[in-house]
Enzyme design. Structure first.
Site, mmCIF file in Angstrom:
data_model
loop_
_atom_site.group_PDB
_atom_site.id
_atom_site.type_symbol
_atom_site.label_atom_id
_atom_site.label_comp_id
_atom_site.label_asym_id
_atom_site.label_seq_id
_atom_site.Cartn_x
_atom_site.Cartn_y
_atom_site.Cartn_z
ATOM 1 N N SER A 129 -18.880 5.329 5.169
ATOM 2 C CA SER A 129 -17.671 6.059 4.758
ATOM 3 C C SER A 129 -17.597 5.979 3.237
ATOM 4 C CB SER A 129 -16.428 5.403 5.355
ATOM 5 O OG SER A 129 -15.257 5.887 4.722
ATOM 6 N N TYR A 142 -10.593 -1.895 6.599
ATOM 7 C CA TYR A 142 -11.526 -0.780 6.811
ATOM 8 C C TYR A 142 -12.510 -0.690 5.650
ATOM 9 C CZ TYR A 142 -13.272 3.871 7.978
ATOM 10 O OH TYR A 142 -14.089 4.932 8.292
HETATM 11 P P1 NAP Z 1 -12.870 9.048 16.530
HETATM 12 O O1 NAP Z 1 -12.790 10.494 16.857
HETATM 13 O O2 NAP Z 1 -11.686 8.181 16.771
HETATM 14 O O3 NAP Z 1 -14.149 8.435 17.280
HETATM 15 C C1 NAP Z 1 -14.395 7.063 17.282
HETATM 16 C C2 NAP Z 1 -15.437 6.747 18.342
HETATM 17 O O4 NAP Z 1 -15.730 5.347 18.310
HETATM 18 C C3 NAP Z 1 -14.962 7.080 19.736
HETATM 19 O O5 NAP Z 1 -16.014 7.711 20.450
HETATM 20 C C4 NAP Z 1 -14.669 5.718 20.342
HETATM 21 O O6 NAP Z 1 -14.929 5.734 21.735
HETATM 22 C C5 NAP Z 1 -15.717 4.873 19.619
HETATM 23 N N1 NAP Z 1 -15.408 3.446 19.682
HETATM 24 C C6 NAP Z 1 -14.346 2.793 19.113
HETATM 25 N N2 NAP Z 1 -14.383 1.500 19.468
HETATM 26 C C7 NAP Z 1 -15.486 1.333 20.253
HETATM 27 C C8 NAP Z 1 -16.054 0.226 20.915
HETATM 28 N N3 NAP Z 1 -15.499 -1.012 20.863
HETATM 29 N N4 NAP Z 1 -17.186 0.406 21.637
HETATM 30 C C9 NAP Z 1 -17.753 1.632 21.710
HETATM 31 N N5 NAP Z 1 -17.259 2.710 21.119
HETATM 32 C C10 NAP Z 1 -16.125 2.567 20.392
HETATM 33 O O7 NAP Z 1 -13.219 8.852 14.988
HETATM 34 P P2 NAP Z 1 -14.405 9.463 14.075
HETATM 35 O O8 NAP Z 1 -13.748 9.996 12.872
HETATM 36 O O9 NAP Z 1 -15.292 10.346 14.857
HETATM 37 O O10 NAP Z 1 -15.155 8.125 13.676
HETATM 38 C C11 NAP Z 1 -16.551 7.935 13.908
HETATM 39 C C12 NAP Z 1 -17.133 7.099 12.771
HETATM 40 O O11 NAP Z 1 -17.023 7.844 11.555
HETATM 41 C C13 NAP Z 1 -16.421 5.773 12.526
HETATM 42 O O12 NAP Z 1 -17.391 4.784 12.243
HETATM 43 C C14 NAP Z 1 -15.568 6.049 11.300
HETATM 44 O O13 NAP Z 1 -15.328 4.881 10.567
HETATM 45 C C15 NAP Z 1 -16.472 7.014 10.555
HETATM 46 N N6 NAP Z 1 -15.803 7.841 9.541
HETATM 47 C C16 NAP Z 1 -14.778 8.670 9.881
HETATM 48 C C17 NAP Z 1 -14.169 9.448 8.881
HETATM 49 C C18 NAP Z 1 -13.028 10.381 9.172
HETATM 50 O O14 NAP Z 1 -12.367 10.848 8.210
HETATM 51 N N7 NAP Z 1 -12.736 10.720 10.419
HETATM 52 C C19 NAP Z 1 -14.616 9.351 7.557
HETATM 53 C C20 NAP Z 1 -15.663 8.498 7.257
HETATM 54 C C21 NAP Z 1 -16.259 7.747 8.262
HETATM 55 P P3 NAP Z 1 -14.034 5.002 22.860
HETATM 56 O O15 NAP Z 1 -12.631 4.925 22.353
HETATM 57 O O16 NAP Z 1 -14.208 5.892 24.058
HETATM 58 O O17 NAP Z 1 -14.687 3.674 23.023
#
Ligand code: NAP
Length: 241
Positions: A129, A142
């Site tokens: 990120s 975070y």
């Molecule tokens: P999201 O839509 O909330 O997806 C998060 C995913 O992580 C879900 O599939 C969730 O699945 C999974 N997860 C959470 N805890 C878990 C666990 N204990 N075991 C297995 N799976 C788990 O959010 P996203 O934005 O796509 O985030 C994905 C990644 O991108 C993260 O690492 C986040 O830090 C990174 N990121 C996001 C952004 C942004 O602006 N959205 C920016 C930079 C980086 P379940 O709940 O079904 O387990």
């Protein structure tokens, strides 16, 4: 012939957002994709959804034993979350454990378990990120977790040097997903405001970055990709209309 025909990929966090889009994108390019999450029922075909809790060592071991039994070419560590947007004074033992166990220990654990199965030409992609590059206020946990992802990626790059395994960190800025819904513990209104008045990136935009990294010629390692919404210059600075 599609670019990833014959390849096997694991994507963690494949039930939502960036992980879901990445899993589908890899499958569209011909890979056999096994997606893991705590809610595997949300993982859409042709991606094979399996239960995975990255914070639980036994769950990770079961998942990897099944998904990588016949070898592995790509691991995308996308599972992750933030909890709260408060000053560090408000931090709790539980939140610290959840965020660090998921984003750091879980990612390291999955990488350690998958590495022995990675074939020559294999590729590990970690979802970092911009929070792992520059701190912003009221996001200490975070930010810490994503700095750790960046550190781990570069440390592993050193340990993999000389082996035919590539490693990349993709570091996105604002992407519209369920991320803010989770961060604000289900508070839809506060989550919605995060994306108000700004054209955030989509999960598909980030999936394209992963696809780019894993489809370079074998002698090319994309170390890092940093992508932001055009209207964002840092975690703290977004121009809204
Ligand atoms: P999201 O839509 O909330 O997806 C998060 C995913 O992580 C879900 O599939 C969730 O699945 C999974 N997860 C959470 N805890 C878990 C666990 N204990 N075991 C297995 N799976 C788990 O959010 P996203 O934005 O796509 O985030 C994905 C990644 O991108 C993260 O690492 C986040 O830090 C990174 N990121 C996001 C952004 C942004 O602006 N959205 C920016 C930079 C980086 P379940 O709940 O079904 O387990």
């Amino acid at each position: 012939m599609a670019a990833l025909d014959g390849k096997t990929a694991i994507v963690t966090g494949a039930s939502s957002g960036i992980g879901a889009a990445t899993a589908q994108a890899l499958a569209r390019e011909g890979a056999t994709v096994i997606g893991g999450a705590r809610r595997p029922d949300l993982i859409a075909a042709p991606v094979a959804g399996r239960v995975l809790d990255v914070t639980d060592p036994a769950s990770c071991e079961r998942f990897v034993a099944g998904a990588a039994a016949n070898g592995l070419d790509i691991l995308v560590n996308a599972a992750g979350l933030a909890l709260g947007r408060d000053s560090f004074d408000q931090s709790t033992e539980d939140d610290e454990q959840t965020v660090l166990e998921t984003n750091v220990n879980g990612l390291i654990r999955m990488t350690r378990l998958c590495l022995p199965h990675l074939r020559d030409g294999g590729h590990i992609v970690n979802m970092g990120s911009i929070a792992g590059r520059q701190a912003y206020p009221n996001g200490a946990l975070y930010v810490t977790s994503k700095f750790a992802v960046r550190g781990f990626t570069y440390a592993l790059r050193e340990d993999l040097l000389g082996r035919p395994i590539r490693i990349t960190t993709v570091d996105p800025g604002l992407v519209e997903t369920d991320f803010s819904r989770v961060r604000f513990r289900g508070d839809e209104e506060t989550a919605r405001k995060v994306y108000e008045g700004v054209e955030a990136m989509t999960p598909g935009d980030i999936a394209e970055c992963v696809l780019f990294a894993v489809t370079r010629p074998p002698h090319v390692n994309v170390d890092e990709l940093v992508v932001k919404a055009l209207a964002q210059s840092s975690g703290a600075r977004i121009i809204r209309t």
